[in-house]
Design an enzyme around this catalytic site. Structure first.
Site: not given
Ligand code: DC
Length: 673
Positions: A52, A95, A329, A357, A404-405
């Site tokens: 990003d 993206n 999160d 996700e 990822h988490r």
């Protein structure tokens, strides 16, 4: 980054030292855009290196900003000030939603013609609410594909059209807070003569992210007022002013794993837990309030402007019952901390987990159960009761759902009291926010050396063990020790020092070996300042190594160096005596061999392919001589360890041998299929 199919974490015992966290994604791209809209140069430190931010930096260059990437996370941006970007310009946003939305708003208010597009997935991500708000103002924006989605064109070729700034600009707040963020960051461009007002339609979600936007705008000289998060006013006369230097805070959600580790793991003796660098108690990120939840569970947390220090205090942890709406999160980390609490922990108001996700409520439930916890899952809550006793913990292979988490928070299960390993599937999914997460964990976590797995692959010269061992290490994400290289380097160092390799010189060569300034960097090997990778691979160097390795004092001198390779998460060691002498307790020992004819032929092909002329018969005689010396010497002679599995790979390809070793390894792991 670990790009292996899975990563096995050995049972971990303690944490100590400090860890530097990567910069926050949300803050990084906001800071870059604000620096670009300011006059003068802004030095941005600790910028996150990610897809990003790459997209944003490239776009800013195209738009005429000077971007100086100084390395080490420092970037200097010289902003546009009052100049207009070159136009028409086509921008590719990949993206990166955090680049697409705010750039669309900023370019629409700068004047000029621009086309913004991205990867196919970007063209499925809505932008209609933002475009509607900009059109209300009088901006001319066309969709080039589907209505409401990128790609799009900002059609201000003749300059900025007259804008309607009197009436409040209305934007929906219940789809994505990024649209409001984009407007807040761009509208100061046109708030010269009069206040500009934004009204949020519907309940504003993700207020913590708007808080970040307002804080950063303030750092760039724009003081936005707001009433109840529904009406925002950008005061007349606003001007972006570079703060000169700005640090990007580390990601507060990423900090949660290390805060939890500090609370769970015993500090190494005499140590005060773990220090986390890059984010502090004054963080502008909402997830910093995870600290309060961790404290409620029993962690001792202290901190300053850019650091936190965490140590275990109450033990076992205290179960909590918490509304987690403000830390969606980071609250996943609490679910894993609950495994170490006395009683049942309830995490409430987490319905948003279901649309992240992956369905995170379902995922956490399933994976926590695998570890032996009792879990009740509700539409918007989770109740976690830990395994009753240490014997009720299970060794689990954690599925990570490309989230990822999930991967990061379940690594904390490796501190379990039962001393069980934990397998994390698809560990590379952490790259979304923290590519080197596991490296960072291994840097601060410790465990007893005998809990770090070692796979020994011994065998005669040219049996293919080096290639097989390196491939097994790659597949498992383990370190690799080529112990033969240490003897080869010692022989080289002795020759360089003018020492003949003979028993007379044994003490002096041993002394050289003890202080060998050797460094393994990727696939290169360094002796002091010299790259000796090729010099130690000649036939002569192999012969010298064989002779030097017959000297017992030299072997003794290299033991500590070899033990030093046993580091988290594991080691694959190849040589002659890995299984018999250096790592006699290793959980898997392989003796890899092949017929002399076969090994001579392989060595021949290898040499020919490097353009070195060779003769098979001579090679075979040489390697038989080396085998004889290695097998008949008194110190650690070459022979299979008693508990070694013998693999004759005369008829096998390297890949088959690698697969066999990994199969044997898998069969010894406690994870079910
Ligand atoms: O594996 P290699 O060919 O690079 O090893 C070079 C020499 O070093 C070999 O002839 C024997 C010796 N060696 C040893 O004695 N013990 C080891 N663990 C590794 C190598």
């Amino acid at each position: 980054m670990f790009s292996t199919a899975f990563l096995d974490l050995p049972p971990l015992a303690s944490v100590q030292g400090s860890v530097q966290l990567p910069g926050s994604k949300s803050i990084s791209n906001r800071v870059l855009l604000l620096a670009a809209l300011s006059q003068g140069t802004t030095e941005v430190r600790d910028l996150l290196a990610s897809d990003d931010t790459r997209v944003m930096l490239d776009a800013l260059r195209q738009l005429g900003c000077t971007v100086d990437e100084a390395g080490g996370g420092t970037v200097r941006i010289t902003g546009l000030g009052s100049s207009t970007p070159p136009s028409p310009t086509q921008l590719f946003m990949g993206n990166a939603g955090t680049a697409m939305r705010p750039l669309t708003a900023a370019l629409a208010l700068l004047g000029g013609e621009y086309e913004l597009s991205g990867v196919p997935r970007m063209h499925e991500r809505p932008i209609g609410d933002l475009v509607d708000a900009l059109r209300q103002l009088g901006c001319r924006i066309d969709y080039l594909g589907n209505q409401g989605f990128p790609p799009l064109r900002i059609a201000h070729a003749g300059g900025l059209p007259p804008l309607q700034l009197q009436a409040p600009i209305r934007v929906r707040g219940d789809v994505s807070s990024q649209f409001l963020t984009a407007l807040l960051m761009a509208l100061p461009l046109v708030a010269r003569q009069q206040d500009v007002v934004i009204e949020v339609v519907g309940e504003l979600i993700s207020k913590p992210y708007i808080h970040i936007t307002l804080e950063l705008l303030a750092r760039f000289g724009i003081a936005v007022r707001h009433e109840q998060w529904q009406r925002f006013t950008i005061p007349a006369g606003s001007r972006y002013q570079s703060p000169g230097l700005i640090h990007v805070e580390a990601d507060a959600s990423s900090a949660s794993y290390f805060i939890a580790a500090g609370a769970i793991a015993a500090g190494a003796s005499g140590q005060k837990g773990i220090k986390i660098l890059g984010v502090g108690l004054d963080s502008i990120q909402g997830d910093i309030r995870f600290v309060e939840a961790a404290q409620a569970m029993g962690a001792r947390v202290t901190g300053g402007p850019n650091w936190l220090e965490v140590a275990r205090d109450t033990w076992p942890l205290k179960a909590i019952d918490l509304d987690c709406n403000h830390i969606p999160d980071a609250a996943m980390t609490l679910a894993v901390m609950a495994l170490y609490a006395r009683g049942t922990t309830v995490l409430r108001n987490i319905a948003s987990w279901r649309v992240k996700e992956t369905d995170r409520i379902a995922a956490m439930t399933c994976e926590l159960r695998k570890l032996g916890a009792t879990v009740e899952e509700g539409a918007d809550y989770l109740r976690v009761t830990p395994p009753a006793q240490s014997g009720d913990w299970r060794a689990a292979s954690i599925h990570t759902y490309d989230d990822h988490r999930v991967a990061m928070c379940f690594s904390l299960a490796a501190f379990n009291p039962a001393g069980l390993p934990v397998r994390i599937e698809d560990p590379k999914c952490v790259a979304k926010t923290f590519p080197d997460y596991f490296e960072a964990l291994f840097q601060v976590a410790q465990t007893d050396a005998d809990r770090i797995p070692v796979i020994c692959i011994d065998g005669p010269t040219a049996s293919g063990k080096g290639t097989v061992a390196a491939a097994v290490a790659r597949a498992l994400g383990y370190h690799f020790l080529d112990s033969g290289a240490l003897y080869r380097i010692t022989a080289l160092a002795a020759t360089r020092a003018g020492l003949e390799i003979s028993p007379d010189n044994e003490p002096r060569i041993a002394e050289l070996a003890r202080q060998l300034p050797v460094r393994f960097a990727g696939d290169r090997i360094w002796l002091g300042e010299e790259d000796v990778t090729d010099a130690i691979r000649t036939e002569q160097a192999g012969m010298n190594a064989s002779r030097v390795s017959a000297l017992p004092a030299v072997r003794g001198a290299l033991v500590a160096l070899q033990h030093g390779f046993r580091r988290l998460p594991g080691l694959v060691a190849d040589g002659r005596d890995m299984g018999t002498v250096i790592f006699p307790q290793a959980p898997l020992k392989v003796f890899l061999t092949a017929s002399a004819a076969c090994r001579a032929e392989r060595r021949y092909k290898q040499l020919i392919s490097k353009g070195i002329s060779a003769n098979i018969a001579d090679l075979r005689a040489d390697l038989e001589a080396r085998d004889a010396r290695d097998a008949n010497r008194s110190a650690s002679p070459l022979k299979p360890a008693q508990d070694a599995l013998v693999l004759d790979n005369s008829e096998h390809t390297i890949d088959e041998a690698v697969m066999q070793v990994i199969d044997w390894w898998q069969a010894r792991q406690p994870f079910g299929a």
